[in-house]
Design a protein around this motif. Structure first.
Motif, PDB file in Angstrom:
ATOM      1  N   SER A 246      -4.834 -11.543 -10.015  1.00  0.00           N
ATOM      2  CA  SER A 246      -5.162 -11.442  -8.590  1.00  0.00           C
ATOM      3  C   SER A 246      -5.179 -12.825  -7.935  1.00  0.00           C
ATOM      4  O   SER A 246      -4.740 -12.988  -6.788  1.00  0.00           O
ATOM      5  CB  SER A 246      -6.515 -10.744  -8.399  1.00  0.00           C
ATOM      6  OG  SER A 246      -7.564 -11.483  -9.001  1.00  0.00           O
TER       7      SER A 246
ATOM      8  N   SER B 166      -1.565 -13.973  -7.540  1.00  0.00           N
ATOM      9  CA  SER B 166      -0.941 -13.295  -6.412  1.00  0.00           C
ATOM     10  C   SER B 166      -1.425 -13.871  -5.083  1.00  0.00           C
ATOM     11  O   SER B 166      -0.634 -14.069  -4.155  1.00  0.00           O
ATOM     12  CB  SER B 166      -1.259 -11.791  -6.471  1.00  0.00           C
ATOM     13  OG  SER B 166      -0.649 -11.101  -5.393  1.00  0.00           O
TER      14      SER B 166
ATOM     15  N   ARG C  34       1.038 -15.747  -2.406  1.00  0.00           N
ATOM     16  CA  ARG C  34       1.128 -15.341  -1.000  1.00  0.00           C
ATOM     17  C   ARG C  34       0.840 -16.523  -0.076  1.00  0.00           C
ATOM     18  O   ARG C  34       1.475 -16.683   0.969  1.00  0.00           O
ATOM     19  CB  ARG C  34       0.137 -14.222  -0.707  1.00  0.00           C
ATOM     20  CG  ARG C  34       0.539 -12.859  -1.227  1.00  0.00           C
ATOM     21  CD  ARG C  34      -0.534 -11.839  -0.887  1.00  0.00           C
ATOM     22  NE  ARG C  34      -0.191 -10.510  -1.372  1.00  0.00           N
ATOM     23  CZ  ARG C  34       0.553  -9.644  -0.709  1.00  0.00           C
ATOM     24  NH1 ARG C  34       1.032  -9.969   0.484  1.00  0.00           N
ATOM     25  NH2 ARG C  34       0.809  -8.456  -1.209  1.00  0.00           N
TER      26      ARG C  34
ATOM     27  N   SER D 140       4.052 -11.516  -1.922  1.00  0.00           N
ATOM     28  CA  SER D 140       3.521 -11.371  -3.272  1.00  0.00           C
ATOM     29  C   SER D 140       4.582 -11.702  -4.311  1.00  0.00           C
ATOM     30  O   SER D 140       5.786 -11.684  -4.009  1.00  0.00           O
ATOM     31  CB  SER D 140       3.035  -9.938  -3.485  1.00  0.00           C
ATOM     32  OG  SER D 140       4.137  -9.044  -3.499  1.00  0.00           O
TER      33      SER D 140
ATOM     34  N   SER E 115       5.613  -9.840  -6.761  1.00  0.00           N
ATOM     35  CA  SER E 115       6.487  -8.674  -6.952  1.00  0.00           C
ATOM     36  C   SER E 115       7.482  -8.542  -5.807  1.00  0.00           C
ATOM     37  O   SER E 115       8.655  -8.205  -6.028  1.00  0.00           O
ATOM     38  CB  SER E 115       5.650  -7.397  -7.075  1.00  0.00           C
ATOM     39  OG  SER E 115       4.832  -7.214  -5.930  1.00  0.00           O
TER      40      SER E 115
END
Length: 288
Positions: free
Chosen positions: A261, A264, A268, A274, A276
């Motif tokens: 987390s 990520s 960002r 993100s 992904s």
């Protein structure tokens, strides 16, 4: 005004860093800054200001600038035209000392690089003639980029239509020991970004307490050390995503993150999407 010392992240598997920006992915402003790397900048069109050292000059139809390291400067690009492109190429002094100087055939390129200490601004005609070569960087691999750069430097070494912005220059805004200490910090992060970064260890290596190290780093770079480390790691993560098909988890651990987390969140913060979403976009682009 004292410039911010900027760390240039040259990947381990290449001799230079090349970045291509347009108005949808524009270069984030570094403000008034300085770095030891040489810098060759191509701006396709639009008007802007070259603020380099104590010199300010304006351009109206793009620009092509070559400057040596340790010369304070502001950003060169502009957002005047939707089709504007800015290409920034940076390489270390070792590129000259350990590679270019080895080959006598590169003597003219060596002399060109040495002249860049005066800051070379090439004519619009020269810039336009090299447009296709600069725009090709965005589609080339590391080998192609090196060959392309040598071709551009060869062309520029034969060019007579340029002006110099500086007669002489020496950096005196920072003490030499401060610059050396900050370079040690950059090298420490470059060597250890993939594992836990110890502020206590690096502080001791530089002869600081943790608190005095934090103050020193903020004074020199105008930012927190943790923010610098996170941005450096995210830059490495992007390199890894672009180089192979590693999974997000593999890249996360290879760049020194242990919490998905948090990884990520930082991705960002510095990339605007993100991990992904970045991988998905890259994959769809490669299939196009």
């Amino acid at each position: 005004m004292k410039p911010m010392l900027e760390s240039i992240n040259v990947s381990h598997n290449t001799s230079l860093k090349v970045a291509t920006y347009n108005n949808s992915s524009y270069c984030e402003s570094a403000g008034w800054h300085v770095h030891p790397e040489y810098e060759l900048v191509y701006v396709k069109n639009g008007a802007g200001c070259l603020h380099i050292g104590s010199n300010k000059s304006h351009y109206t139809h793009g620009t092509l600038v070559f400057l040596a390291g340790n010369i304070p400067h502001a950003d060169f690009g502009n957002k005047d035209n939707e089709d504007n492109i800015e290409v920034v190429i940076q390489f270390r002094k070792e590129f000259l000392d350990e590679k270019i100087k080895v080959f006598p055939e590169f003597d003219s390129i060596k002399r060109l690089i040495e002249k860049s200490g005066h800051v070379l601004v090439f004519s619009q005609q020269c810039k336009d003639q090299l447009q296709s070569k600069f725009e090709a960087f965005a589609h080339q691999d590391n080998q192609g980029r090196l060959i392309n750069l040598l071709s551009i430097l060869s062309d520029l070494s034969k060019e007579k239509s340029y002006k110099t912005l500086l007669d002489t220059f020496s950096i005196n805004e920072f003490k030499s020991d401060e610059i050396k200490r900050l370079e040690h910090v950059f090298e420490y992060v470059n060597t250890n970004y993939h594992k836990e970064i110890s502020v206590l260890e690096i502080s001791a290596l530089l002869g600081f307490t943790p608190n005095s190290f934090s103050r020193f780093f903020r004074k020199m770079t105008q930012r927190r050390f943790l923010d610098f480390v996170n941005e450096y790691r995210i830059t490495k993560a992007v390199e890894l995503f672009n180089e192979d098909n590693s999974t997000i988890a593999e890249v996360m651990y290879q760049c020194g993150f242990t919490d998905p987390s948090y990884f990520s969140k930082q991705f960002r913060r510095y990339q605007g999407l993100s991990p992904s979403a970045y991988v998905k976009r890259r994959y769809s682009t490669s299939l196009a």
